[in-house]
Motif scaffolding. Structure first.
Motif, mmCIF file in Angstrom:
data_model
loop_
_atom_site.group_PDB
_atom_site.id
_atom_site.type_symbol
_atom_site.label_atom_id
_atom_site.label_comp_id
_atom_site.label_asym_id
_atom_site.label_seq_id
_atom_site.Cartn_x
_atom_site.Cartn_y
_atom_site.Cartn_z
ATOM 1 N N PRO A 179 0.944 -1.176 0.210
ATOM 2 C CA PRO A 179 -0.138 0.174 0.159
ATOM 3 C C PRO A 179 0.852 1.122 -0.017
ATOM 4 C CG PRO A 179 -0.598 -1.449 1.525
ATOM 5 C CD PRO A 179 0.574 -2.037 1.204
ATOM 6 N N GLN A 180 0.646 2.019 -0.835
ATOM 7 C CA GLN A 180 1.598 3.175 -1.107
ATOM 8 C C GLN A 180 1.398 4.306 0.210
ATOM 9 O OE1 GLN A 180 1.725 5.431 -4.813
ATOM 10 N NE2 GLN A 180 0.595 3.876 -5.744
ATOM 11 N N PRO A 181 0.338 4.216 0.911
ATOM 12 C CA PRO A 181 0.189 4.970 2.126
ATOM 13 C C PRO A 181 1.282 4.634 3.224
ATOM 14 C CG PRO A 181 -1.722 4.774 1.371
ATOM 15 C CD PRO A 181 -0.908 3.875 0.645
ATOM 16 N N VAL A 182 1.802 3.355 3.367
ATOM 17 C CA VAL A 182 2.784 2.831 4.318
ATOM 18 C C VAL A 182 4.335 3.288 3.685
ATOM 19 C CG1 VAL A 182 1.168 1.109 4.718
ATOM 20 C CG2 VAL A 182 3.196 0.522 3.406
ATOM 21 N N LEU A 183 4.458 3.650 2.748
ATOM 22 C CA LEU A 183 5.820 3.961 2.071
ATOM 23 C C LEU A 183 6.163 5.520 2.157
ATOM 24 C CD1 LEU A 183 6.010 1.475 -0.706
ATOM 25 C CD2 LEU A 183 7.202 1.234 1.564
ATOM 26 N N THR A 184 7.468 5.778 2.335
ATOM 27 C CA THR A 184 7.745 7.270 2.583
ATOM 28 C C THR A 184 7.732 7.707 0.864
ATOM 29 O OG1 THR A 184 9.935 6.835 2.435
ATOM 30 C CG2 THR A 184 9.104 7.119 4.601
ATOM 31 N N PRO A 185 7.922 8.843 0.551
ATOM 32 C CA PRO A 185 7.760 9.571 -0.828
ATOM 33 C C PRO A 185 9.180 8.990 -1.195
ATOM 34 C CG PRO A 185 6.915 11.088 0.841
ATOM 35 C CD PRO A 185 7.336 10.064 1.571
ATOM 36 N N ALA A 186 10.270 8.813 -0.451
ATOM 37 C CA ALA A 186 11.739 8.519 -1.092
ATOM 38 C C ALA A 186 11.639 6.922 -1.296
ATOM 39 C CB ALA A 186 12.800 8.850 0.140
ATOM 40 N N ALA A 187 11.165 6.297 -0.504
ATOM 41 C CA ALA A 187 10.876 4.820 -0.899
ATOM 42 C C ALA A 187 10.100 4.685 -2.026
ATOM 43 C CB ALA A 187 10.225 3.980 0.334
ATOM 44 N N LEU A 188 9.100 5.370 -2.261
ATOM 45 C CA LEU A 188 8.347 5.277 -3.635
ATOM 46 C C LEU A 188 9.046 5.897 -4.790
ATOM 47 C CD1 LEU A 188 5.009 6.666 -2.342
ATOM 48 C CD2 LEU A 188 5.172 4.002 -3.158
ATOM 49 N N ALA A 189 9.760 6.801 -4.818
ATOM 50 C CA ALA A 189 10.640 7.400 -5.647
ATOM 51 C C ALA A 189 11.744 6.236 -6.061
ATOM 52 C CB ALA A 189 11.463 8.662 -5.387
ATOM 53 N N ARG A 190 12.378 5.634 -4.981
ATOM 54 C CA ARG A 190 13.431 4.645 -5.178
ATOM 55 C C ARG A 190 12.798 3.521 -6.110
ATOM 56 N NH1 ARG A 190 15.005 -0.109 -2.948
ATOM 57 N NH2 ARG A 190 17.155 -0.755 -3.321
ATOM 58 N N ALA A 191 11.409 3.016 -5.748
ATOM 59 C CA ALA A 191 11.045 2.053 -6.359
ATOM 60 C C ALA A 191 10.571 2.397 -7.796
ATOM 61 C CB ALA A 191 9.477 1.590 -5.838
#
Length: 203
Positions: A179-191
């Motif tokens: 779920p995207q809400p459990v990840l930081t913006p940095a973690a999403l950007a890295r993915a």
């Protein structure tokens, strides 16, 4: 249409035909399937040592699979009750427009696909209730860098998911669509960068 509890009674009925009891368990997954229908069935069969295509499985194992599903459903229903109460309070306070977190929750109402596994054969091995407990704890905490279920940081962005959302972060450790809400913006950007790099190297 029979509800979850009615179907569960059929699974437990010692006088019932085994094929019907198995069918009733499969129908339970139309009401509650945290990994998605096929992946949740694969998970239950693997944990209880049931052959997925066996039409007359050991009734004891069948009931154990149902019990695991029921325990996970109780965990999720408890979470949903708390979520509904929070939304009532927010609306009372004038916050009518749901945020991104609520948009994610809308797609998983009832617990179907809450920890969806796009590949039915790749899913967490821990009990469903434990997995949902970890996911709920993450949803109620600050966003993090790792998968809330297996704590792996190998998360990649997939554009070709089989269900809504059609793209998103997937854990390479346990297979869930995180779920995207459990990840930081940095973690999403890295993915997303990993996904872009994979596309570039494949070109």
């Amino acid at each position: 249409m029979a509800g979850f509890r009615s179907l569960a009674r059929q699974v437990r009925d010692p006088r019932g035909d085994l094929a019907l009891r198995r069918y009733s368990l499969r129908k339970c997954l139309e009401r509650f399937a945290p990994y998605g229908h096929r992946a949740t069935w694969h998970h239950l069969c693997a944990r209880q040592r049931i052959e997925p295509e066996d039409r007359a499985p050991d009734p004891v194992r069948l009931v154990h699979a149902l019990e695991e599903l029921e325990e996970a459903r109780a965990v999720w229903l408890g979470y949903e009750a708390g979520f509904a109460e929070r939304r009532r309070r927010e609306k009372h306070e004038g916050l009518r427009r749901p945020g991104a977190f609520d948009d994610w929750h809308r797609r998983t109402w009832g617990g179907n696909g809450v920890a969806r596994c796009d590949d039915p054969a790749v899913h967490p091995s821990a009990p469903l209730g434990y997995v949902l407990g970890r996911l709920i704890a993450a949803l109620e905490s600050e966003p993090g860098r790792a998968c809330p279920v297996c704590t792996e940081t190998g998360i990649v962005w997939r554009q070709d998911l089989g269900h809504e959302p059609w793209s998103g972060p997937v854990c390479t450790g346990c297979g869930i669509v995180v779920p995207q809400p459990v990840l930081t913006p940095a973690a999403l950007a890295r993915a997303r960068r990993i996904r872009t790099r994979d596309l570039t190297s494949a070109a």
